[in-house]
Enzyme design. Structure first.
Site, PDB file in Angstrom:
ATOM      1  N   THR A 188      -2.594   1.341  -4.541  1.00 33.56           N
ATOM      2  CA  THR A 188      -3.037   2.422  -3.678  1.00 33.56           C
ATOM      3  C   THR A 188      -4.399   2.991  -4.071  1.00 33.56           C
ATOM      4  O   THR A 188      -4.627   3.307  -5.239  1.00 33.56           O
ATOM      5  CB  THR A 188      -1.958   3.542  -3.637  1.00 33.56           C
ATOM      6  OG1 THR A 188      -2.405   4.621  -2.833  1.00 33.56           O
ATOM      7  CG2 THR A 188      -1.606   4.045  -5.028  1.00 33.56           C
ATOM      8  N   ASP A 236      -1.615  -1.031   5.886  1.00 37.27           N
ATOM      9  CA  ASP A 236      -1.792  -0.448   7.218  1.00 37.27           C
ATOM     10  C   ASP A 236      -3.267  -0.389   7.625  1.00 37.27           C
ATOM     11  O   ASP A 236      -3.596   0.192   8.646  1.00 37.27           O
ATOM     12  CB  ASP A 236      -1.161   0.940   7.292  1.00 37.27           C
ATOM     13  CG  ASP A 236      -1.885   1.964   6.434  1.00 37.27           C
ATOM     14  OD1 ASP A 236      -2.438   1.592   5.379  1.00 37.27           O
ATOM     15  OD2 ASP A 236      -1.895   3.150   6.812  1.00 37.27           O
ATOM     16  N   ASP A 285       0.878  -1.152   0.000  1.00 38.47           N
ATOM     17  CA  ASP A 285       0.000   0.000   0.000  1.00 38.47           C
ATOM     18  C   ASP A 285       0.932   1.223   0.000  1.00 38.47           C
ATOM     19  O   ASP A 285       2.109   1.104   0.357  1.00 38.47           O
ATOM     20  CB  ASP A 285      -0.874  -0.027   1.262  1.00 38.47           C
ATOM     21  CG  ASP A 285      -1.746   1.204   1.392  1.00 38.47           C
ATOM     22  OD1 ASP A 285      -2.342   1.626   0.380  1.00 38.47           O
ATOM     23  OD2 ASP A 285      -1.845   1.738   2.510  1.00 38.47           O
ATOM     24  N   CYS A 300      -6.378   3.349  -7.691  1.00 43.07           N
ATOM     25  CA  CYS A 300      -7.824   3.413  -7.893  1.00 43.07           C
ATOM     26  C   CYS A 300      -8.291   4.819  -7.559  1.00 43.07           C
ATOM     27  O   CYS A 300      -8.209   5.247  -6.405  1.00 43.07           O
ATOM     28  CB  CYS A 300      -8.537   2.400  -6.994  1.00 43.07           C
ATOM     29  SG  CYS A 300     -10.333   2.602  -7.063  1.00 43.07           S
ATOM     30  N   CYS A 360     -11.448  -2.283  -8.310  1.00 47.99           N
ATOM     31  CA  CYS A 360     -10.054  -1.950  -8.002  1.00 47.99           C
ATOM     32  C   CYS A 360      -9.881  -1.311  -6.628  1.00 47.99           C
ATOM     33  O   CYS A 360      -8.803  -1.389  -6.058  1.00 47.99           O
ATOM     34  CB  CYS A 360      -9.446  -1.069  -9.101  1.00 47.99           C
ATOM     35  SG  CYS A 360     -10.326   0.439  -9.504  1.00 47.99           S
ATOM     36  N   ASP A 416       0.092   5.050   1.075  1.00 46.65           N
ATOM     37  CA  ASP A 416      -0.060   5.940   2.233  1.00 46.65           C
ATOM     38  C   ASP A 416      -0.141   5.131   3.523  1.00 46.65           C
ATOM     39  O   ASP A 416      -1.031   4.308   3.696  1.00 46.65           O
ATOM     40  CB  ASP A 416      -1.305   6.815   2.068  1.00 46.65           C
ATOM     41  CG  ASP A 416      -1.247   7.669   0.805  1.00 46.65           C
ATOM     42  OD1 ASP A 416      -0.164   8.211   0.515  1.00 46.65           O
ATOM     43  OD2 ASP A 416      -2.274   7.788   0.115  1.00 46.65           O
ATOM     44  N   SER A 431      -8.733   8.072  -3.773  1.00 45.19           N
ATOM     45  CA  SER A 431     -10.036   8.712  -3.965  1.00 45.19           C
ATOM     46  C   SER A 431      -9.922  10.237  -4.002  1.00 45.19           C
ATOM     47  O   SER A 431     -10.876  10.900  -4.408  1.00 45.19           O
ATOM     48  CB  SER A 431     -11.020   8.283  -2.879  1.00 45.19           C
ATOM     49  OG  SER A 431     -10.657   8.826  -1.623  1.00 45.19           O
TER      50      SER A 431
END
Length: 185
Positions: A52, A135, A10, A91, A108, A12, A55
């Site tokens: 990752t 995380d 991932d 995504c 996704c 962030d 959005s």
């Protein structure tokens, strides 16, 4: 055809400190140990693949161009540490809080496995020998849905809910601890 092993990460909270909707290099702060850990896996023959949710694109906080520029900058920092990032999948969607055309249910956005499955297909990944590091619970659920053999939750300095802790195969305080798994692969 030879299958490859991968370290899926991932972004962030795993690669960089999660300051929320990071899209500029000035805001991007690498997590301590991420370069040395990725270098150890890279040297052990793992492809490094980042998956990752972004959005912030769908919400209009930044553009896909902003994200791609930051991604190129990030990949260059890894190259300076002799680590080639094989791919970065992202995504931009959100099911309830985004602008058209990003307002959608998709396959996704983690916890859905779409980005991981794309990486598996495009890079001939052996899921039995691969690892997903996240995380949040969504990262772990995406890994399990994609049949990734090993899922790791890193605390990255924050407390996690019980369901996330119970779902992961391993829970580490920091990404530095991840190299313990190299002796097991």
């Amino acid at each position: 055809m030879k299958l490859n092993k991968a370290l899926f990460l991932d972004r962030d909270g795993v690669v960089n400190i999660d300051h929320g909707y990071v899209y500029q290099s000035e805001q991007f702060e690498f997590i301590d140990g991420v370069f040395s850990t990725c270098k150890a896996f890279y040297d052990a023959g793992y492809k490094i693949i980042i998956v990752t949710n972004q959005s912030g694109i769908g919400r209009g906080y930044y553009s896909e161009s902003d994200f791609l520029a930051l991604t190129q900058w990030m990949k260059q920092r890894f190259l300076q540490h002799q680590v080639n990032i094989t791919e970065v999948y992202f995504c931009p969607h959100h099911p309830t809080n985004a602008q058209a055309p990003y307002l959608q249910q998709c396959n996704c956005r983690k916890p859905k496995p779409g980005m991981i499955l794309q990486g598996i297909k495009e890079h001939n990944i052996d899921t039995e020998k691969s690892i997903m590091v996240g995380d949040k619970l969504g990262d772990i659920l995406a890994a399990k849905a994609a049949d990734i053999n090993t899922s790791v939750l890193v605390k990255s300095g924050k407390s996690l809910d019980e369901s996330a802790l119970k779902s992961a195969d391993y829970v580490f305080n920091s990404i530095d601890d991840l190299t313990q798994l190299l002796t097991n692969t």
